[in-house]
Design an enzyme around this catalytic site. Structure first.
Site, PDB file in Angstrom:
ATOM      1  N   ARG A 207       5.104  36.514 -22.509  1.00 37.36           N
ATOM      2  CA  ARG A 207       5.243  35.058 -22.452  1.00 37.36           C
ATOM      3  C   ARG A 207       4.070  34.331 -23.096  1.00 37.36           C
ATOM      4  O   ARG A 207       4.203  33.180 -23.506  1.00 37.36           O
ATOM      5  CB  ARG A 207       5.497  34.608 -21.011  1.00 37.36           C
TER       6      ARG A 207
ATOM      7  N   GLU B  59      -1.443  46.895  -9.303  1.00 44.08           N
ATOM      8  CA  GLU B  59      -1.427  47.213  -7.870  1.00 44.08           C
ATOM      9  C   GLU B  59      -0.938  48.641  -7.632  1.00 44.08           C
ATOM     10  O   GLU B  59      -1.307  49.288  -6.679  1.00 44.08           O
ATOM     11  CB  GLU B  59      -0.500  46.259  -7.102  1.00 44.08           C
TER      12      GLU B  59
END
Length: 185
Positions: free
Chosen positions: A68, A105
């Site tokens: 993006r 993560e």
């Protein structure tokens, strides 16, 4: 749209929050409505363009982070009449690259940049749609610096300060500019 606060509020009103996506408990901040409405898209891009027209902040090149960051970065580079370079996920660029791996993560990811994308001494604006943990932007900064460029600022539409990324990036010495933050929202 006379003050930056009203621009921020106007843009915030056009960001869709999708609860529990992609996982339970996550409030996903979807920027696609900002891109769909031509007036909103213009107001958003103008906020960045006007900032980076300032000679102290004006870049030689805009670098956009996959994917993006490409949308916003290409428009801003065009409006500023400077070049645009993509920082891609590993394996997407056809020429000689440098790479940087960063932690997620639940694993790691690698981004790449063509070795001829920037020159030593280039002033670069690094842009993405959103700052969460800051890993992608930090990896982009390191790639650009490996090639001798200076990242004058990191920029994003949205900051999610509760995830710690913007603090981590600022603590590393990277100045940041974001249009909307969702602290406590």
């Amino acid at each position: 749209m006379q003050t930056s606060t009203s621009v921020n509020d106007y843009l915030r009103d056009h960001i869709r929050t999708v609860p529990d996506w992609p996982a339970p408990g996550v409030q996903f901040r979807d920027i696609t409505p900002l891109l769909q409405d031509p007036k909103v898209f213009r107001i958003m891009t103008d906020a960045f363009v006007h900032r980076y027209m300032d000679p102290k902040l004006r870049p030689d090149v805009v670098a956009g982070l996959d994917a993006r960051g490409f949308i916003l970065g290409a428009v801003i580079a065009h409006e500023l009449n400077v070049g645009f370079v993509p920082i891609r996920k590993k394996g997407k660029l056809p020429f000689t690259t440098v790479e940087e791996t960063y932690e997620l993560e639940y694993g790691s990811a690698t981004v790449e940049l063509h070795t001829d994308a920037v020159k030593s001494g280039d002033r670069v604006l690094l842009i993405d749609d959103l700052i969460a943990t800051g890993g992608t932007m930090m990896a982009g900064k390191k790639l650009l610096e490996k090639l001798g460029a200076t990242v004058v600022e990191g920029a994003a539409i949205v900051d999610l300060p509760e995830l710690g990324g913007s603090k981590h990036l600022k603590d590393s010495g990277l100045p940041l500019f974001t249009l909307v933050d969702f602290a406590g929202h």
